[in-house]
Design a protein around this motif. Sequence first.
Motif, PDB file in Angstrom:
ATOM      1  N   ASN A   1       2.871 -12.244 -25.976  1.00  0.00           N
ATOM      2  CA  ASN A   1       4.149 -12.198 -25.279  1.00  0.00           C
ATOM      3  C   ASN A   1       3.965 -12.645 -23.834  1.00  0.00           C
ATOM      4  N   ILE A   2       4.915 -13.405 -23.332  1.00  0.00           N
ATOM      5  CA  ILE A   2       4.812 -13.930 -21.972  1.00  0.00           C
ATOM      6  C   ILE A   2       5.542 -13.007 -21.006  1.00  0.00           C
ATOM      7  N   GLY A   3       4.786 -12.465 -20.062  1.00  0.00           N
ATOM      8  CA  GLY A   3       5.330 -11.531 -19.082  1.00  0.00           C
ATOM      9  C   GLY A   3       5.454 -12.156 -17.704  1.00  0.00           C
TER      10      GLY A   3
ATOM     11  N   MET B   1      -0.074  -9.392 -23.843  1.00  0.00           N
ATOM     12  CA  MET B   1       0.850 -10.057 -22.936  1.00  0.00           C
ATOM     13  C   MET B   1       0.048 -10.879 -21.937  1.00  0.00           C
ATOM     14  N   VAL B   2       0.566 -12.051 -21.600  1.00  0.00           N
ATOM     15  CA  VAL B   2       0.007 -12.860 -20.520  1.00  0.00           C
ATOM     16  C   VAL B   2       1.076 -12.982 -19.444  1.00  0.00           C
ATOM     17  N   SER B   3       0.729 -12.557 -18.236  1.00  0.00           N
ATOM     18  CA  SER B   3       1.689 -12.545 -17.135  1.00  0.00           C
ATOM     19  C   SER B   3       1.245 -13.515 -16.056  1.00  0.00           C
TER      20      SER B   3
ATOM     21  N   GLN C   1      -3.299  -5.497 -24.200  1.00  0.00           N
ATOM     22  CA  GLN C   1      -3.589  -5.789 -22.799  1.00  0.00           C
ATOM     23  C   GLN C   1      -2.510  -6.659 -22.159  1.00  0.00           C
ATOM     24  N   ASN C   2      -2.344  -6.474 -20.860  1.00  0.00           N
ATOM     25  CA  ASN C   2      -1.535  -7.368 -20.041  1.00  0.00           C
ATOM     26  C   ASN C   2      -2.484  -8.109 -19.115  1.00  0.00           C
ATOM     27  N   ILE C   3      -2.721  -9.373 -19.402  1.00  0.00           N
ATOM     28  CA  ILE C   3      -3.669 -10.166 -18.622  1.00  0.00           C
ATOM     29  C   ILE C   3      -2.885 -11.028 -17.646  1.00  0.00           C
TER      30      ILE C   3
END
Length: 250
Positions: free
Chosen positions: A140-142, A183-185, A239-241
């Motif tokens: 998911n794109i954050g 998620m990748v932010s 994870q939120n990377i």
Amino acid sequence: MTRTVLVTGSSRGLGAEIARQFGAQGDQVIVNYFQHSDAANSVVQTIGADHALALQADVRDRAQVDAMVAACKQRFGTIDVLVNNALVGFKFDPTVQKQFAELTWDDYQGQLTGTLQGAFNVTQSVLPLMQAQHAGRVINIGTNLFQNPVVAYHEYTTAKAALLGFSRNLAVELGADGITVNMVSGGLLETTDASAVTTPEVFAMIAANTPMGKVTTPKDVAGMVTFLGSAQAGGITGQNITVDGGLTMN
């Protein structure tokens, strides 16, 4: 091993770069678009028509999503990687962003529907394919704005923060099925359609406060997305990377 990757909102900007990077690795890519068919077909041509397919669907509409997933299955057999990237109706323009007192709940609801309901619809539709093969990647794109709101984009940031909770709950539940959810932010990206109206002063401020001294690009974020979709990332979930040159540090 060739994988099949569905990237929502991938006719332009970050989504197009993600689609192209997966395609460059030899993966089969579904380029989802809402309105821009010519741009989506251009991405397909860049990847190669034998390995890519453009499909229209409004991610807010479950019937359209289910039809898209059925077409993916018919063409490629399954979906191994899902990237929930679609962004509906938002521009990063600090000169017109409403102050909180001026916002309505409809402003929030529009972003929650586009971001959270969109990811809900596509993930739930794709899930049976991943569960049947006991393997899958959901990415998911954050945004880094819920860690460091350089500009108070209230409705957008709140919806992306909700997407992180969605991601982590899915990671807990789906790990037993061999499915990872992350998620990748990115930081504010230079430049996409959504950030095209961002003022030079905002970009300059971000670059000046970033350890790497530059603004994040779609290529930077897409590289992390393709890694999380790979076999090497099999032990990473929930994870939120953040990919923003070190502007925010976890």
